[in-house]
Write a protein that holds these residues in place. Structure first.
Motif, mmCIF file in Angstrom:
data_model
loop_
_atom_site.group_PDB
_atom_site.id
_atom_site.type_symbol
_atom_site.label_atom_id
_atom_site.label_comp_id
_atom_site.label_asym_id
_atom_site.label_seq_id
_atom_site.Cartn_x
_atom_site.Cartn_y
_atom_site.Cartn_z
ATOM 1 N N ASN A 106 0.815 -1.216 0.000
ATOM 2 C CA ASN A 106 0.000 0.000 0.000
ATOM 3 C C ASN A 106 0.845 1.261 0.000
ATOM 4 N N MET A 107 1.938 1.257 0.748
ATOM 5 C CA MET A 107 2.791 2.450 0.831
ATOM 6 C C MET A 107 4.185 2.049 1.290
ATOM 7 N N VAL A 108 5.129 2.986 1.150
ATOM 8 C CA VAL A 108 6.513 2.722 1.567
ATOM 9 C C VAL A 108 6.993 3.830 2.503
ATOM 10 N N PHE A 109 7.970 3.481 3.318
ATOM 11 C CA PHE A 109 8.755 4.477 4.048
ATOM 12 C C PHE A 109 10.027 4.734 3.260
ATOM 13 N N HIS A 110 10.212 5.973 2.808
ATOM 14 C CA HIS A 110 11.513 6.346 2.236
ATOM 15 C C HIS A 110 12.295 7.119 3.295
ATOM 16 N N PHE A 111 13.558 7.429 2.991
ATOM 17 C CA PHE A 111 14.434 8.010 4.006
ATOM 18 C C PHE A 111 15.114 9.300 3.564
ATOM 19 N N GLU A 112 14.680 9.840 2.430
ATOM 20 C CA GLU A 112 15.411 10.997 1.904
ATOM 21 C C GLU A 112 15.440 12.155 2.895
ATOM 22 N N HIS A 113 14.287 12.478 3.509
ATOM 23 C CA HIS A 113 14.275 13.601 4.444
ATOM 24 C C HIS A 113 15.006 13.271 5.733
ATOM 25 N N MET A 114 15.241 11.983 5.995
ATOM 26 C CA MET A 114 15.993 11.585 7.171
ATOM 27 C C MET A 114 17.499 11.721 6.968
ATOM 28 N N ASP A 115 17.923 11.938 5.732
ATOM 29 C CA ASP A 115 19.351 12.103 5.447
ATOM 30 C C ASP A 115 19.746 13.561 5.271
ATOM 31 N N LEU A 116 18.824 14.478 5.544
ATOM 32 C CA LEU A 116 19.095 15.908 5.323
ATOM 33 C C LEU A 116 20.291 16.425 6.109
ATOM 34 N N ASP A 117 20.477 15.889 7.315
ATOM 35 C CA ASP A 117 21.560 16.387 8.164
ATOM 36 C C ASP A 117 22.734 15.420 8.211
ATOM 37 N N PRO B 77 -0.403 9.750 7.930
ATOM 38 C CA PRO B 77 0.556 10.196 8.941
ATOM 39 C C PRO B 77 0.806 9.145 10.022
ATOM 40 N N TYR B 78 2.072 9.098 10.457
ATOM 41 C CA TYR B 78 2.512 8.217 11.533
ATOM 42 C C TYR B 78 3.009 9.073 12.694
ATOM 43 N N ILE B 79 2.600 8.697 13.905
ATOM 44 C CA ILE B 79 3.065 9.353 15.124
ATOM 45 C C ILE B 79 3.871 8.324 15.902
ATOM 46 N N TYR B 80 5.057 8.699 16.342
ATOM 47 C CA TYR B 80 5.864 7.802 17.162
ATOM 48 C C TYR B 80 5.685 8.156 18.629
ATOM 49 N N GLN B 81 5.609 7.149 19.485
ATOM 50 C CA GLN B 81 5.301 7.360 20.899
ATOM 51 C C GLN B 81 6.117 8.503 21.508
ATOM 52 N N GLY B 82 5.410 9.439 22.165
ATOM 53 C CA GLY B 82 6.055 10.589 22.785
ATOM 54 C C GLY B 82 6.155 11.795 21.882
ATOM 55 N N GLU B 83 6.010 11.589 20.578
ATOM 56 C CA GLU B 83 6.020 12.708 19.636
ATOM 57 C C GLU B 83 4.882 13.665 19.957
ATOM 58 N N ALA C 129 4.261 19.174 13.380
ATOM 59 C CA ALA C 129 3.100 18.298 13.220
ATOM 60 C C ALA C 129 2.171 18.810 12.128
ATOM 61 N N THR C 130 1.935 20.121 12.112
ATOM 62 C CA THR C 130 1.058 20.714 11.092
ATOM 63 C C THR C 130 1.623 20.487 9.697
ATOM 64 N N GLU D 159 -0.702 7.852 -8.369
ATOM 65 C CA GLU D 159 -0.223 6.529 -8.792
ATOM 66 C C GLU D 159 0.307 5.706 -7.626
ATOM 67 N N GLY D 160 0.559 6.363 -6.498
ATOM 68 C CA GLY D 160 1.055 5.670 -5.309
ATOM 69 C C GLY D 160 0.515 6.377 -4.083
ATOM 70 N N TRP D 161 1.057 6.041 -2.914
ATOM 71 C CA TRP D 161 0.562 6.667 -1.689
ATOM 72 C C TRP D 161 1.726 6.902 -0.739
ATOM 73 N N ASN D 162 1.770 8.109 -0.145
ATOM 74 C CA ASN D 162 2.856 8.470 0.763
ATOM 75 C C ASN D 162 2.579 8.030 2.200
ATOM 76 N N SER D 163 3.592 7.575 2.875
ATOM 77 C CA SER D 163 3.566 7.503 4.334
ATOM 78 C C SER D 163 4.291 8.745 4.840
ATOM 79 N N LEU D 164 3.704 9.400 5.835
ATOM 80 C CA LEU D 164 4.216 10.678 6.327
ATOM 81 C C LEU D 164 4.753 10.486 7.739
ATOM 82 N N TYR D 165 6.032 10.734 7.939
ATOM 83 C CA TYR D 165 6.582 10.561 9.282
ATOM 84 C C TYR D 165 7.770 11.485 9.518
ATOM 85 N N TRP D 166 7.929 11.871 10.772
ATOM 86 C CA TRP D 166 9.125 12.578 11.252
ATOM 87 C C TRP D 166 9.974 11.668 12.146
ATOM 88 N N ASN D 167 9.292 10.808 12.891
ATOM 89 C CA ASN D 167 9.936 10.009 13.926
ATOM 90 C C ASN D 167 9.647 8.529 13.749
#
Length: 560
Positions: free
Chosen positions: A277-288, A363-369, A353-354, A319-327
């Motif tokens: 259904n969807m994938v987790f990519h990591f491009e924004h996780m490599d920004l720093d 959207p995905y929320i990680y515990q404590g986020e 969050a907004t 054509e696809g579907w995004n998974s949205l996550y920060w954490n």
């Protein structure tokens, strides 16, 4: 585009070891999760993603599975798990499990048999190769540092482990292995779960020549990456898994896929492709991450961040579907990474969050986020538990690196930042346990905890509740088209969402300074608008240019 429940859901990830400890042994457990289900229901989430609770020797905190159909003793029993599923469903929430099928533990019965002899029936369940000139079969590197090959004296050859040497990779070329995996997947689905998050699922197909890789400086998967990511048979395997098992159930699937591009993601998630259904990519996780990879921390750029998000939003399109996550359990806390975790912690946590929850995707929320939890600054390497962190530290020390610089990298990037115990209250150990926690609690728990957040209507928690509620009330948040604004602005992340005769205007200030925002001409002075949400108090009833306060967010809904 088909409308489905998993597109309209908000998902909450639980890392069970650190969530809630019911028996005071210092380790979170399944009965502890059950105790907190009302909290999650009140937050408004739809789906719980449960990180691995299977039987495991815990070399990589449960991602090394020794029995797929048993529960880790520390977490409870299968009866506890059955009750958890029942209680989740009773609250009209769903449960997805972590599926780790690129590798097992070396203590799994398959591997213990496989390593015994060349003619063992389980030999081809794993990847074995002879050495080359007295060395490993090739130069591939483990993601956890060092060679990706481990010598087995009994059979005088090597097995592949892309992660820890206690996590041997499964051989997906073997149809018997695939059949056994599909039977295990069906067993869990028949118990009534609602889907899977699939760990590094795009690693399961390897180039069968196992060639040496070019050593590419700064790439976290170094020399062999292109030969084990998105491999030659990956789509055949996922299509077969879908055909043999997944398609028989109304479930959601999300694949963790390092190194995936939007074009590849469309192949994995296209509605006519029958894979995931969807994938987790990591491009924004490599920004720093600098030239030498994850631990080479560099300043990040908002312009670059927007370029990545915009690319994924626009290229996947319908054509696809995004998974949205920060954490997640592998990433540092977002408010410490991309926000301001001191003077503007709550404000910037709401802004982040907004930014994410108003995009197109799930959207995905990680515990404590939802509390605005922050990174932790442990004082010594002895306080860290993560195998990736410890391996990197030891390797750097052996190579003469400066200890203070290594520790600074750990404070910013270690996976243990996400794994400190959930901060439930200002009581001892943040209310996580009355025992000794398996990893130290972040000392700021007296100021940042769920008890304080739930009581304060202006808290980060209540802001997340409002975002989730808006998603359920406004279809445009789920299904609206995405249109970026101000691509080159270094401080403001703004975009439009459009569905039929409605528009959302989403504006976020990523800086600690006041910024001036000019309303796009197509919606300027529109009288039919209302402010859906903001992390500051506002009362405007028409769209005119405005000043954004530090880390301010605004979302307007406009009828054209």
């Amino acid at each position: 585009m088909n409308r489905t429940w998993w597109k309209e859901s908000v998902i909450y990830q639980i890392y069970p070891r650190s969530f809630n400890d019911s028996d005071n042994d210092g380790i979170g457990d399944i009965p502890g999760i059950i105790e907190k289900l009302d909290y999650l229901q009140e937050l408004g989430i739809d789906v719980i993603w449960l990180s691995p609770v299977y039987q495991s020797p815990n070399d990589d905190n449960g991602y090394d599975i020794s029995d797929y159909q048993a529960i880790m003793d520390e977490f409870g029993t299968m009866e506890d798990w059955d009750l958890l599923l029942e209680e989740i469903h009773r609250r009209d929430m769903k449960l997805i499990m972590d599926l780790v099928i690129n590798h097992t533990s070396d203590e799994h019965v398959w591997f213990m048999e496989s390593r015994k002899s060349h003619d063992n029936p389980y030999r081809d369940y794993y990847i074995w190769r002879d050495g080359k000139d007295g060395k490993e079969p090739n130069n591939w590197e483990s993601i956890f540092s060092g060679s990706a090959w481990q010598y087995n004296e009994r059979t005088n050859d090597y097995y592949l482990h892309l992660f820890s040497k206690k996590q041997p990779d499964l051989n997906w070329e073997n149809p018997k292995l695939r059949k056994d995996i599909y039977e295990m997947i069906r067993w869990w689905l028949d118990k009534g779960i609602d889907g899977f998050r699939m760990d590094v699922i795009n690693f399961i197909s390897k180039d069968q020549a196992y060639p040496d890789g070019d050593v590419v400086d700064g790439k976290p998967y170094a020399s062999g990456a292109k030969y084990f990511m998105n491999g030659p048979n990956i789509h055949d395997y996922l299509n077969e898994m879908n055909r043999e098992v997944l398609s028989d159930y109304d479930i959601m699937t999300v694949g963790e896929m390092p190194g995936v591009s939007p074009e590849e993601a469309k192949l994995y998630t296209g509605e006519d492709r029958n894979e995931l259904n969807m994938v987790f990519h990591f491009e924004h996780m490599d920004l720093d991450s600098g030239p030498d990879g994850k631990w080479d921390v560099k300043p990040w750029s908002l312009v670059e961040m927007k370029k990545i998000f915009n690319k994924w939003q626009l290229d996947l399109g319908n054509e696809g579907w995004n998974s949205l996550y920060w954490n997640n359990h592998d990433q540092p806390r977002v408010v410490s990474r991309f926000g301001n975790d001191s003077a503007y912690r709550e404000t910037s946590a709401k802004m982040l969050a907004t930014t994410l929850h108003m995009m197109k995707g799930t959207p995905y929320i990680y515990q404590g986020e939802e509390l605005g939890m922050t990174n932790v600054n442990f004082n010594s390497i002895e306080e860290y538990k993560d195998i990736e962190t410890l391996n990197m530290y030891n390797e750097k020390i052996e190579n003469g690196a400066n200890v203070d610089r290594i520790m600074e990298s750990l404070h910013i990037k270690s996976r243990d930042n996400a794994r400190t115990p959930m901060q439930w209250s200002g009581e001892t150990n943040a209310g996580f346990t009355n025992g000794t926690p398996w990893i130290k609690v972040n000392p700021n728990y007296k100021e940042i905890n769920a008890e304080q957040n739930t009581r304060n209507p202006q808290s980060v928690y209540h802001y997340y509740r409002d975002l989730i509620k808006l998603r359920k009330e406004h279809g445009i948040i789920v299904y609206g088209e995405y249109e970026p604004l101000l691509d080159e602005d270094e401080d403001i992340f703004a975009y439009l969402r459009k569905l039929e005769n409605e528009v959302l205007l989403v504006v976020n200030n990523f800086s600690g300074e006041e910024q001036h925002f000019i309303i796009p001409p197509e919606v300027r002075d529109n009288q039919k608008c209302n402010l859906l949400i903001s992390n500051y108090d506002h009362y405007e009833d028409r769209l005119q240019d405005f000043h954004l306060q530090p880390y301010e967010s605004r979302v307007y809904k406009i009828r054209l």
